[in-house]
Motif scaffolding. Structure first.
Motif, PDB file in Angstrom:
ATOM      1  N   PRO A 147      37.273  42.518  27.268  1.00 11.39           N
ATOM      2  CA  PRO A 147      38.269  43.558  26.971  1.00 11.39           C
ATOM      3  C   PRO A 147      39.191  43.870  28.135  1.00 11.39           C
ATOM      4  O   PRO A 147      40.290  44.375  27.937  1.00 11.39           O
ATOM      5  CB  PRO A 147      37.402  44.774  26.616  1.00 11.39           C
ATOM      6  N   SER A 148      38.781  43.555  29.368  1.00  7.70           N
ATOM      7  CA  SER A 148      39.589  43.899  30.537  1.00  7.70           C
ATOM      8  C   SER A 148      40.890  43.113  30.593  1.00  7.70           C
ATOM      9  O   SER A 148      41.808  43.477  31.323  1.00  7.70           O
ATOM     10  CB  SER A 148      38.800  43.657  31.824  1.00  7.70           C
ATOM     11  N   ILE A 149      40.991  42.013  29.830  1.00  7.49           N
ATOM     12  CA  ILE A 149      42.224  41.217  29.877  1.00  7.49           C
ATOM     13  C   ILE A 149      43.157  41.556  28.714  1.00  7.49           C
ATOM     14  O   ILE A 149      44.106  40.834  28.457  1.00  7.49           O
ATOM     15  CB  ILE A 149      41.910  39.707  29.856  1.00  7.49           C
ATOM     16  N   ALA A 150      42.884  42.650  28.024  1.00  9.93           N
ATOM     17  CA  ALA A 150      43.676  43.003  26.842  1.00  9.93           C
ATOM     18  C   ALA A 150      45.152  43.153  27.168  1.00  9.93           C
ATOM     19  O   ALA A 150      46.009  42.797  26.367  1.00  9.93           O
ATOM     20  CB  ALA A 150      43.150  44.293  26.219  1.00  9.93           C
ATOM     21  N   GLU A 151      45.466  43.668  28.332  1.00  9.75           N
ATOM     22  CA  GLU A 151      46.853  43.925  28.682  1.00  9.75           C
ATOM     23  C   GLU A 151      47.474  42.797  29.494  1.00  9.75           C
ATOM     24  O   GLU A 151      48.620  42.898  29.925  1.00  9.75           O
ATOM     25  CB  GLU A 151      46.952  45.239  29.466  1.00  9.75           C
ATOM     26  N   VAL A 152      46.729  41.722  29.722  1.00  4.85           N
ATOM     27  CA  VAL A 152      47.263  40.596  30.487  1.00  4.85           C
ATOM     28  C   VAL A 152      48.250  39.825  29.627  1.00  4.85           C
ATOM     29  O   VAL A 152      48.036  39.630  28.429  1.00  4.85           O
ATOM     30  CB  VAL A 152      46.117  39.664  30.958  1.00  4.85           C
ATOM     31  N   ASP A 153      49.318  39.385  30.236  1.00  4.63           N
ATOM     32  CA  ASP A 153      50.343  38.628  29.510  1.00  4.63           C
ATOM     33  C   ASP A 153      49.743  37.350  28.935  1.00  4.63           C
ATOM     34  O   ASP A 153      48.952  36.661  29.584  1.00  4.63           O
ATOM     35  CB  ASP A 153      51.484  38.285  30.473  1.00  4.63           C
TER      36      ASP A 153
ATOM     37  N   ILE B 259      47.239  34.190  30.409  1.00  6.59           N
ATOM     38  CA  ILE B 259      45.935  33.797  29.853  1.00  6.59           C
ATOM     39  C   ILE B 259      45.917  32.306  29.555  1.00  6.59           C
ATOM     40  O   ILE B 259      44.945  31.603  29.881  1.00  6.59           O
ATOM     41  CB  ILE B 259      45.639  34.599  28.577  1.00  6.59           C
ATOM     42  N   LEU B 260      46.982  31.799  28.950  1.00  7.86           N
ATOM     43  CA  LEU B 260      47.023  30.388  28.558  1.00  7.86           C
ATOM     44  C   LEU B 260      46.906  29.460  29.754  1.00  7.86           C
ATOM     45  O   LEU B 260      46.473  28.310  29.602  1.00  7.86           O
ATOM     46  CB  LEU B 260      48.330  30.094  27.804  1.00  7.86           C
ATOM     47  N   SER B 261      47.298  29.919  30.930  1.00  6.47           N
ATOM     48  CA  SER B 261      47.224  29.080  32.126  1.00  6.47           C
ATOM     49  C   SER B 261      46.032  29.435  33.017  1.00  6.47           C
ATOM     50  O   SER B 261      45.964  28.980  34.155  1.00  6.47           O
ATOM     51  CB  SER B 261      48.529  29.202  32.931  1.00  6.47           C
ATOM     52  N   SER B 262      45.109  30.241  32.478  1.00  2.00           N
ATOM     53  CA  SER B 262      43.958  30.659  33.288  1.00  2.00           C
ATOM     54  C   SER B 262      42.812  29.665  33.166  1.00  2.00           C
ATOM     55  O   SER B 262      42.677  28.952  32.171  1.00  2.00           O
ATOM     56  CB  SER B 262      43.482  32.055  32.846  1.00  2.00           C
ATOM     57  N   VAL B 263      41.962  29.636  34.208  1.00  2.00           N
ATOM     58  CA  VAL B 263      40.787  28.763  34.215  1.00  2.00           C
ATOM     59  C   VAL B 263      39.826  29.160  33.101  1.00  2.00           C
ATOM     60  O   VAL B 263      39.239  28.309  32.426  1.00  2.00           O
ATOM     61  CB  VAL B 263      40.086  28.814  35.586  1.00  2.00           C
ATOM     62  N   GLY B 264      39.677  30.468  32.895  1.00  2.00           N
ATOM     63  CA  GLY B 264      38.771  30.938  31.852  1.00  2.00           C
ATOM     64  C   GLY B 264      39.157  30.438  30.481  1.00  2.00           C
ATOM     65  O   GLY B 264      38.302  30.053  29.672  1.00  2.00           O
TER      66      GLY B 264
ATOM     67  N   LEU C  87      35.582  24.535  36.948  1.00  2.00           N
ATOM     68  CA  LEU C  87      36.241  23.856  35.841  1.00  2.00           C
ATOM     69  C   LEU C  87      35.968  22.357  35.892  1.00  2.00           C
ATOM     70  O   LEU C  87      35.810  21.706  34.865  1.00  2.00           O
ATOM     71  CB  LEU C  87      37.748  24.115  35.880  1.00  2.00           C
ATOM     72  N   LEU C  88      35.876  21.833  37.115  1.00  2.00           N
ATOM     73  CA  LEU C  88      35.573  20.408  37.256  1.00  2.00           C
ATOM     74  C   LEU C  88      34.209  20.087  36.665  1.00  2.00           C
ATOM     75  O   LEU C  88      34.032  19.065  35.988  1.00  2.00           O
ATOM     76  CB  LEU C  88      35.627  20.010  38.732  1.00  2.00           C
ATOM     77  N   SER C  89      33.244  20.977  36.869  1.00  2.00           N
ATOM     78  CA  SER C  89      31.919  20.780  36.272  1.00  2.00           C
ATOM     79  C   SER C  89      31.984  20.882  34.753  1.00  2.00           C
ATOM     80  O   SER C  89      31.291  20.151  34.043  1.00  2.00           O
ATOM     81  CB  SER C  89      30.939  21.827  36.816  1.00  2.00           C
ATOM     82  N   GLY C  90      32.821  21.788  34.260  1.00  2.00           N
ATOM     83  CA  GLY C  90      32.965  21.926  32.814  1.00  2.00           C
ATOM     84  C   GLY C  90      33.582  20.705  32.177  1.00  2.00           C
ATOM     85  O   GLY C  90      33.267  20.362  31.033  1.00  2.00           O
ATOM     86  N   ILE C  91      34.453  20.027  32.940  1.00  2.00           N
ATOM     87  CA  ILE C  91      35.087  18.817  32.417  1.00  2.00           C
ATOM     88  C   ILE C  91      34.100  17.660  32.390  1.00  2.00           C
ATOM     89  O   ILE C  91      34.090  16.859  31.460  1.00  2.00           O
ATOM     90  CB  ILE C  91      36.315  18.453  33.289  1.00  2.00           C
ATOM     91  N   THR C  92      33.270  17.577  33.428  1.00  2.00           N
ATOM     92  CA  THR C  92      32.373  16.421  33.558  1.00  2.00           C
ATOM     93  C   THR C  92      30.992  16.668  32.967  1.00  2.00           C
ATOM     94  O   THR C  92      30.069  15.896  33.209  1.00  2.00           O
ATOM     95  CB  THR C  92      32.242  16.038  35.045  1.00  2.00           C
ATOM     96  N   SER C  93      30.833  17.722  32.221  1.00  2.00           N
ATOM     97  CA  SER C  93      29.542  17.970  31.567  1.00  2.00           C
ATOM     98  C   SER C  93      29.788  18.667  30.240  1.00  2.00           C
ATOM     99  O   SER C  93      30.816  19.297  30.036  1.00  2.00           O
ATOM    100  CB  SER C  93      28.651  18.847  32.452  1.00  2.00           C
ATOM    101  N   GLY C  94      28.859  18.516  29.327  1.00  2.60           N
ATOM    102  CA  GLY C  94      29.001  19.138  28.022  1.00  2.60           C
ATOM    103  C   GLY C  94      27.798  18.838  27.153  1.00  2.60           C
ATOM    104  O   GLY C  94      26.849  18.174  27.578  1.00  2.60           O
ATOM    105  N   VAL C  95      27.839  19.343  25.941  1.00  2.63           N
ATOM    106  CA  VAL C  95      26.730  19.162  25.003  1.00  2.63           C
ATOM    107  C   VAL C  95      27.302  18.762  23.648  1.00  2.63           C
ATOM    108  O   VAL C  95      28.279  19.344  23.182  1.00  2.63           O
ATOM    109  CB  VAL C  95      25.897  20.458  24.853  1.00  2.63           C
ATOM    110  N   MET C  96      26.682  17.747  23.022  1.00  6.31           N
ATOM    111  CA  MET C  96      27.023  17.377  21.652  1.00  6.31           C
ATOM    112  C   MET C  96      25.871  17.775  20.754  1.00  6.31           C
ATOM    113  O   MET C  96      24.701  17.622  21.124  1.00  6.31           O
ATOM    114  CB  MET C  96      27.281  15.873  21.532  1.00  6.31           C
ATOM    115  N   THR C  97      26.206  18.289  19.571  1.00  6.31           N
ATOM    116  CA  THR C  97      25.181  18.735  18.620  1.00  6.31           C
ATOM    117  C   THR C  97      25.270  17.888  17.357  1.00  6.31           C
ATOM    118  O   THR C  97      26.365  17.644  16.835  1.00  6.31           O
ATOM    119  CB  THR C  97      25.390  20.217  18.263  1.00  6.31           C
TER     120      THR C  97
END
Length: 842
Positions: A407-413, A417-422, A462-472
């Motif tokens: 909720p803290s990012i509600a007022e963020v442009d 957001i679109l260019s954020s790491v999150g 983010l680099l770890s998120g790119i090089t790791s993941g889970v398939m279901t």
């Protein structure tokens, strides 16, 4: 002359010595005759000499005039059309000549005058011809220009010349100029008339075509007021054009009006079929309209004698000809209009369908992400996924869902957001893709070895998120998960993948990022210098000559067997096709990616990356419950085939799974159509009808087998026994049964788009912004409220329950906040034992 004669006579008498007496007389007579003869001779030669002298003087004068050079004088004039100041040259004064005789002077003056006259006239001719050429060119190119413009420019250029001439001579040149200009003026005027006629006809063609289309559009629209207005406009325009003498209006205007009148009945049909409010039109309505117009077009082209429309109305070619008063021009115009309507409706339908499909994928992925389900994109390519999450509708869904998480990012442009790491991590987790911004940013960072950007990627994990993941994977009530590497599935090129993986390799033994990047750069600089390499050469270089192709392939096979879930996939761990697809992709990454292979275990990351890529359907292959493919399954015992999912070409679930279907039911909608075809086959009459119903089911013994490599695919319908032996079903004529799911799939997908279920689903995903903002406003001081709870904690009695935290070294006071005074509390179980150990260690 007489004086000269007397002197001659006297001198002659003296010379002969006769001065007196008769001899004197005779001598004087002889002397006189001689003197007369001499006088005649002298006169004759004198006249000749004088004549020669005159001719000579004339020749000298003429030669002097011929050899004389006129000087040039630069003058300026203002162009009356462009208003620009321009320069030109005129003849200077007549050159002076010092004559020694009158004849010489007269000859020079006469010849120099003629020459000067010709020079000035030539200058005038040049100006007139040049301006005639300019204005005619301008007229022909439709850049303007008239006879009056020609006159004005010629006058502006000639006037300075005339002003520099002697007054009487000026009159001569003015007369010459006017005569010459007039002749060329007629040529300019003639060209202007011809061009005006041409332009008028062209303008008439354009205007009458536009007005005709407007009248036809009014007929199709069906509004009586609009029809009346447009008909009056075109009639008035034709009458006005006739009055102006425009050829085509005179010769063709009345016929055009008759053609429009004859077209009313035909366009009434099109009006009945057209959609009045396209914005509110459902997908199925658009599809029906397209189909109806296609039938009309076919009849207009004489491709069919008749057709039945979705409204039940039957149209025939004969009736259309009668409705048009047998005016072929009407039918031709109508066909053109219908073709345009179909094209426009198709574009709208395709755009809506694509947007709807993307919104369904994004929305369902958001919904299923909480359960850990692998994002489902059908047969969408990696680029299409990025375009989907970048589309406005999808961004609305994604942003609202992302904001709910914090909720803290509600007022963020939104752009921030679109260019954020999150947000990038959110997309990887929920959609299995990145947006275009992050995809390009990461590619550019590794291409240019931008340390700041790579530092951010690494520091923000983010680099770890790119090089790791889970398939279901899901089948019936079974669920299997597998850790994979996302780098290949996210569509990074082989070199970028190699750089990412190598950087992580280096960081495991050298945490200095700057040194690690330098090491990666040095390696890839050398790799790029090596040029094209074979697989064996690439492996030799990457491993320092430690490994061969066979070593790599053995490691691929071993790691694949370790990764795949035996409980889920059964004893038939993987097919040769799956192994070959992964192996081929790993080989490509080694050759093109350049990853160093210090140990065989370094191959594992490539295997995990390729498995994610292959199993996500990027190669056209995938696991399927409904699709069959001829391949050898390792470790497959007799009777096990029907209970396995198989890795096949063109899995039906991937290409024809409806977005709103449950993950483990993708493609099940085809059951009725396929089983109907099965009952129409020769094999059904021969043996299938005698089987128990549970043994003849789509997805069990009845399968689909890809009929080729085209996409979207078509399939053979196949009966497969429990040992995996296929029998392609045939129709009553003995031809293999081919099933094309696409038409029905498109229809069902369109119906989903129009369904209330989808609208409800979409509204839930969109999460009305006003409600969301109200909720966020109510929680606007969430951080402050948490601080208040820490300062004044509520008195809560915790029950001794298993909170699933036994594996953490915490107790219940840790849950009250960081400001809470943590008093030792003896509890039971593992927590108590750990507490005692900590106490003793102190």
């Amino acid at each position: 002359m007489a004086l000269k004669k007397e002197q001659n006579e006297f001198n002659y008498s003296e010379r002969i010595g006769v001065n007196r007496g008769g001899g004197f007389e005779f001598a004087a007579r002889v002397a006189g005759q001689t003197a007369n003869a001499l006088d005649n001779l002298t006169s004759q030669y004198a006249d000749q000499a004088l004549q020669d002298l005159k001719v000579f003087g004339k020749k000298v004068g003429e030669d002097a005039a011929e050899n004389a050079q006129f000087s040039k004088k630069e003058i300026t004039y203002t162009d009356p059309i462009t208003k620009e100041t321009k320069t030109q040259y005129i003849n200077g004064p007549i050159p002076t000549f010092k004559a020694t005789t009158k004849t010489m002077a007269e000859a020079y003056e006469k010849e120099i005058y003629n020459k000067y006259t010709k020079e000035v006239q030539s200058n005038i001719d040049t100006i007139i011809l040049e301006e005639r050429r300019n204005v005619i060119k301008s007229i022909r190119e439709n850049k303007g220009g008239t006879p009056d413009d020609f006159d004005a420019v010629v006058k502006a250029r000639v006037t300075p010349i005339l002003e520099n001439l002697e007054p009487k001579f000026r009159q001569v040149i003015e007369t010459y100029t006017e005569d010459t200009r007039q002749g060329h003026w007629y040529q300019v005027a003639d060209e202007k008339d011809r061009q005006d006629i041409k332009i008028n006809n062209l303008n008439y063609d354009t205007n009458i075509s536009n007005l005709s289309e407007e009248v036809e559009t009014a007929y199709i629209g069906g509004d009586a007021t609009s029809i009346a207005v447009k008909e009056k406009e075109i009639k008035d325009y034709i009458e006005t054009s006739k009055a102006r003498g425009i050829d085509k209006a005179v010769t063709q205007g009345d016929q055009l009006l008759k053609t429009l009148e004859d077209s009313k009945s035909v366009y009434k049909l099109l009006s009945d079929l057209s959609i009045k409010d396209l914005d509110a039109a459902s997908g199925s309505k658009l599809k029906n309209s397209i189909d109806d117009f296609r039938k009309v077009e076919l009849v207009l082209r004489n491709g069919a004698g008749s057709a039945t429309l979705s409204t039940g109305q039957v149209i025939t070619a004969d009736q259309l000809r009668q409705d048009s008063n047998f005016n072929e021009k009407v039918l031709e115009n109508a066909r053109i209009r219908v073709t345009g309507i179909i094209s426009n409706l198709n574009s709208l339908y395709t755009e809506n369908s694509k947007g709807f499909k993307n919104a369904q994928f994004v929305g369902n992925n958001l919904k299923s992400a909480s359960s850990g389900t692998t994002p489902y994109w059908g047969n969408s390519s990696a680029k299409e996924k990025r375009e989907a999450v970048d589309s406005p509708d999808s961004q609305t869904l994604l942003l609202n869902s992302f904001k709910k998480l914090d909720p803290s990012i509600a007022e963020v442009d939104d752009s921030t957001i679109l260019s954020s790491v999150g947000y990038a991590k959110f997309l990887i987790r929920t959609q299995g893709t990145l947006n275009t911004f992050w995809y390009n940013k990461i590619n550019n960072a590794f291409e240019s070895y931008n340390q700041a950007d790579i530092q951010d990627l690494n520091a923000n994990s983010l680099l770890s998120g790119i090089t790791s993941g889970v398939m279901t994977f899901k089948r019936d009530d079974m669920v299997s998960t597998m850790e994979v590497n996302n780098v290949r599935m996210l569509d990074f090129n082989a070199t970028t993948q190699g750089k990412m993986l190598m950087l992580q390799q280096v960081l495991t033994y050298n945490p200095n990022l700057e040194e690690a990047i330098t090491k990666v750069k040095n390696h890839y600089d050398k790799f790029e210098q090596e040029g094209g390499q074979s697989l064996s050469q690439a492996i030799s270089m990457a491993s320092g000559k430690k490994y061969k192709v066979s070593d790599i392939d053995m490691q691929i096979a071993q790691h694949m067997e370790d990764k795949l879930d035996k409980k889920f996939f059964g004893d038939a761990l993987y097919s040769s096709q799956l192994f070959n697809q992964v192996k081929r992709d790993v080989h490509t990454m080694i050759v093109d990616g350049g990853l160093p292979l210090r140990n065989l275990s370094d191959v594992n990351k490539l295997v995990e990356s390729s498995m994610a890529y292959v199993l996500s359907g990027q190669t056209g292959y995938g696991y399927s419950k409904y699709t069959f493919s001829n391949f050898i399954n390792q470790k497959l015992d007799s009777g096990e085939y029907g209970s396995q999912q198989h890795f096949v070409l063109h899995p039906a679930e991937q290409y024809y799974g409806l977005p709103l279907e449950a993950e483990d039911q993708k493609g099940s909608w085809m059951t009725n159509s396929i089983m109907t075809k099965v009952k129409e086959s020769e094999e059904y009459d021969k043996f299938i009808k005698n089987f128990r119903e549970k043994d003849v089911q789509f997805g069990n013994n009845i399968k689909l087998q890809s009929a080729g490599y085209e996409v979207p695919p078509k399939y053979y319908i196949v009966y497969v026994d429990n040992d995996g032996k296929p029998d392609i079903l045939q129709d009553k004529n003995g031809f293999p049964m081919i099933y094309d799911p696409n038409p029905e799939f498109v229809k069902l997908r369109t119906e989903q788009h129009d369904s209330d279920d989808w609208k409800i689903h979409l509204e839930e995903l969109k999460s009305n912004r006003e409600t969301e903002m109200k909720r966020l406003e109510d929680m606007s001081t969430g951080t402050q409220r948490r601080k208040e709870r820490r300062d004044n904690p509520p008195k809560i009695e915790f029950k001794k329950v298993n909170m699933g935290l036994d594996y953490l070294d915490v107790d219940e006071t840790d849950l009250l906040g960081t400001e809470e005074e943590r008093k030792p509390k003896v509890t039971g179980g593992g927590t108590k034992a750990r507490y005692e150990r900590r106490k003793q260690n102190k």
